[in-house]
Design an enzyme around this catalytic site. Structure first.
Site, PDB file in Angstrom:
ATOM      1  N   SER A  53      47.545  33.987  43.465  1.00 38.58           N
ATOM      2  CA  SER A  53      46.889  34.770  42.435  1.00 38.58           C
ATOM      3  C   SER A  53      48.677  34.800  41.045  1.00 38.58           C
ATOM      4  O   SER A  53      49.778  34.522  41.291  1.00 38.58           O
ATOM      5  CB  SER A  53      47.556  36.114  43.112  1.00 38.58           C
ATOM      6  OG  SER A  53      47.981  36.319  42.020  1.00 38.58           O
ATOM      7  N   HIS A  83      43.052  32.477  41.415  1.00 35.18           N
ATOM      8  CA  HIS A  83      42.864  34.354  41.437  1.00 35.18           C
ATOM      9  C   HIS A  83      43.753  35.019  40.859  1.00 35.18           C
ATOM     10  O   HIS A  83      44.892  34.668  40.365  1.00 35.18           O
ATOM     11  CB  HIS A  83      43.312  34.539  42.687  1.00 35.18           C
ATOM     12  CG  HIS A  83      42.907  35.430  43.349  1.00 35.18           C
ATOM     13  ND1 HIS A  83      42.105  36.134  44.307  1.00 35.18           N
ATOM     14  CD2 HIS A  83      43.951  37.228  43.116  1.00 35.18           C
ATOM     15  CE1 HIS A  83      42.514  37.722  44.555  1.00 35.18           C
ATOM     16  NE2 HIS A  83      43.715  38.312  43.885  1.00 35.18           N
ATOM     17  N   MET A 130      44.071  44.198  35.757  1.00 33.44           N
ATOM     18  CA  MET A 130      44.866  45.431  37.121  1.00 33.44           C
ATOM     19  C   MET A 130      44.755  47.088  35.516  1.00 33.44           C
ATOM     20  O   MET A 130      44.930  46.626  34.294  1.00 33.44           O
ATOM     21  CB  MET A 130      45.652  45.519  37.399  1.00 33.44           C
ATOM     22  CG  MET A 130      46.099  44.726  38.778  1.00 33.44           C
ATOM     23  SD  MET A 130      47.995  44.642  38.770  1.00 33.44           S
ATOM     24  CE  MET A 130      47.452  43.933  40.540  1.00 33.44           C
ATOM     25  N   MET A 160      40.799  45.127  39.668  1.00 35.45           N
ATOM     26  CA  MET A 160      41.057  46.659  40.585  1.00 35.45           C
ATOM     27  C   MET A 160      41.511  47.230  39.193  1.00 35.45           C
ATOM     28  O   MET A 160      41.936  47.636  38.642  1.00 35.45           O
ATOM     29  CB  MET A 160      42.716  45.612  40.997  1.00 35.45           C
ATOM     30  CG  MET A 160      42.469  44.911  42.154  1.00 35.45           C
ATOM     31  SD  MET A 160      44.626  44.716  41.850  1.00 35.45           S
ATOM     32  CE  MET A 160      44.061  43.422  41.619  1.00 35.45           C
ATOM     33  N   ASP A 215      44.619  39.158  50.848  1.00 36.25           N
ATOM     34  CA  ASP A 215      44.859  38.838  49.813  1.00 36.25           C
ATOM     35  C   ASP A 215      46.695  40.146  50.046  1.00 36.25           C
ATOM     36  O   ASP A 215      46.263  41.169  49.980  1.00 36.25           O
ATOM     37  CB  ASP A 215      44.152  39.414  48.262  1.00 36.25           C
ATOM     38  CG  ASP A 215      44.688  39.542  47.351  1.00 36.25           C
ATOM     39  OD1 ASP A 215      43.956  39.692  46.642  1.00 36.25           O
ATOM     40  OD2 ASP A 215      45.378  38.961  46.464  1.00 36.25           O
TER      41      ASP A 215
HETATM   42  C1  DX5 Z   1      47.782  42.968  44.564  1.00 41.72           C
HETATM   43  C2  DX5 Z   1      47.238  41.666  44.708  1.00 41.72           C
HETATM   44  C3  DX5 Z   1      47.525  40.111  45.889  1.00 41.72           C
HETATM   45  C4  DX5 Z   1      49.049  39.905  44.577  1.00 41.72           C
HETATM   46  C5  DX5 Z   1      49.009  38.705  46.005  1.00 41.72           C
HETATM   47  O1  DX5 Z   1      47.199  43.559  43.582  1.00 41.72           O
HETATM   48  O2  DX5 Z   1      45.238  41.747  44.222  1.00 41.72           O
HETATM   49  O3  DX5 Z   1      46.616  39.227  44.603  1.00 41.72           O
HETATM   50  O4  DX5 Z   1      49.169  39.129  43.517  1.00 41.72           O
HETATM   51  O5  DX5 Z   1      50.830  38.738  45.827  1.00 41.72           O
HETATM   52  P1  DX5 Z   1      51.444  37.990  47.179  1.00 41.72           P
HETATM   53  O6  DX5 Z   1      50.917  37.153  47.924  1.00 41.72           O
HETATM   54  O7  DX5 Z   1      52.852  38.086  46.058  1.00 41.72           O
HETATM   55  O8  DX5 Z   1      51.375  39.079  47.972  1.00 41.72           O
HETATM   56 ZN    ZN Z   2      44.136  39.782  44.198  1.00 40.16          ZN
END
Ligand code: DX5
Ligand code: ZN
Length: 218
Positions: free
Chosen positions: A7, A32, A36, A67, A175
């Site tokens: 991500s 990924h 947001m 998101m 995720d």
């Molecule tokens: C959270 C995101 C995830 C996040 C994952 O809302 O959708 O993709 O960036 O980060 P880690 O792996 O650090 O939890």
């Molecule tokens: Zn994500």
């Protein structure tokens, strides 16, 4: 075999191009991209210009995780920016069946994501249409959070639905809070793609971190 989708929310944005090249070089399976809007989740990340600017740096699939409220409004722009997979949240569209089918009609892969508190049973009727189900194992909005344990039960439920509808090729993606400490049990529960932000970009040691994730799932 589990695919790793770093991500980029956790990447170093002062050298994003370099980080994209590194995850490609060190074996990531897709990128990924966490979008947001500050409304659907209490954080704002980035949009079309960032995605466009990194598109030509790698051939890896752009796995775009929206998101945002009412994501159907922007599907065409995300495709123009380079999205190969568009994942929307069940909770973000009143007419989710219409939204999923709209994305499919555009010829990109479509994913459906569930917040931790949303039961898997709600999406059973949509499984035949999906290329990907994304089980959020943290409350969305931030990287670096802790894995929510009951997510393992949800992964098993999605796996059972994939079998029930003969969707062996469907991506079951997890995720949030994934790391060397839990990637094996997540994979054994049925996930075939894991998203990892902090676990990949921690201390900028991308090669070492991806290798550690690969070793931890054997
Ligand atoms: C959270 C995101 C995830 C996040 C994952 O809302 O959708 O993709 O960036 O980060 P880690 O792996 O650090 O939890
Ligand atoms: Zn994500």
């Amino acid at each position: 075999m589990v695919k790793i989708a770093p991500s980029i929310l956790s990447a170093d944005f002062s050298k994003l191009g370099e980080d994209i090249r590194s995850i490609d070089k060190y074996g990531a399976d897709m990128v990924h991209i966490d979008v947001m809007d500050g409304k659907f989740v209490p954080n704002i990340s980035f949009g079309f210009p960032i995605i466009k600017s990194i598109r030509n740096l790698t051939d890896l699939e752009f796995d775009v995780h929206l998101m945002i409220e009412e994501p159907t409004r922007f599907v065409d722009e995300f495709i123009d920016a380079g999205a190969d997979i568009i994942t929307i949240h069940y909770e973000s569209e009143v007419h989710i069946d219409r939204a999923i089918n709209y994305i499919k009609s555009k010829g990109v892969k479509v994913g459906l994501s569930l917040n931790p508190g949303t039961p898997v049973s709600l999406i059973e009727n949509l499984i035949p249409a999906l290329d990907l189900v994304l089980i959020m194992s943290v409350n969305p909005g931030f990287g670096g959070q802790k894995f929510i344990p009951y997510s393992l039960d949800k992964i098993k439920e999605v796996k059972a639905l994939a079998e029930k509808y003969n969707k062996d090729e469907m991506m079951i993606q997890v995720d949030g809070g994934v790391g060397t400490q839990n990637i094996k049990e997540i994979n054994e529960a049925g996930a075939n793609v894991v998203v990892a932000g902090s676990a990949v970009f921690r201390n900028g040691e991308i090669e070492k971190n991806i290798e550690a994730l690969r070793k931890a799932v054997i």
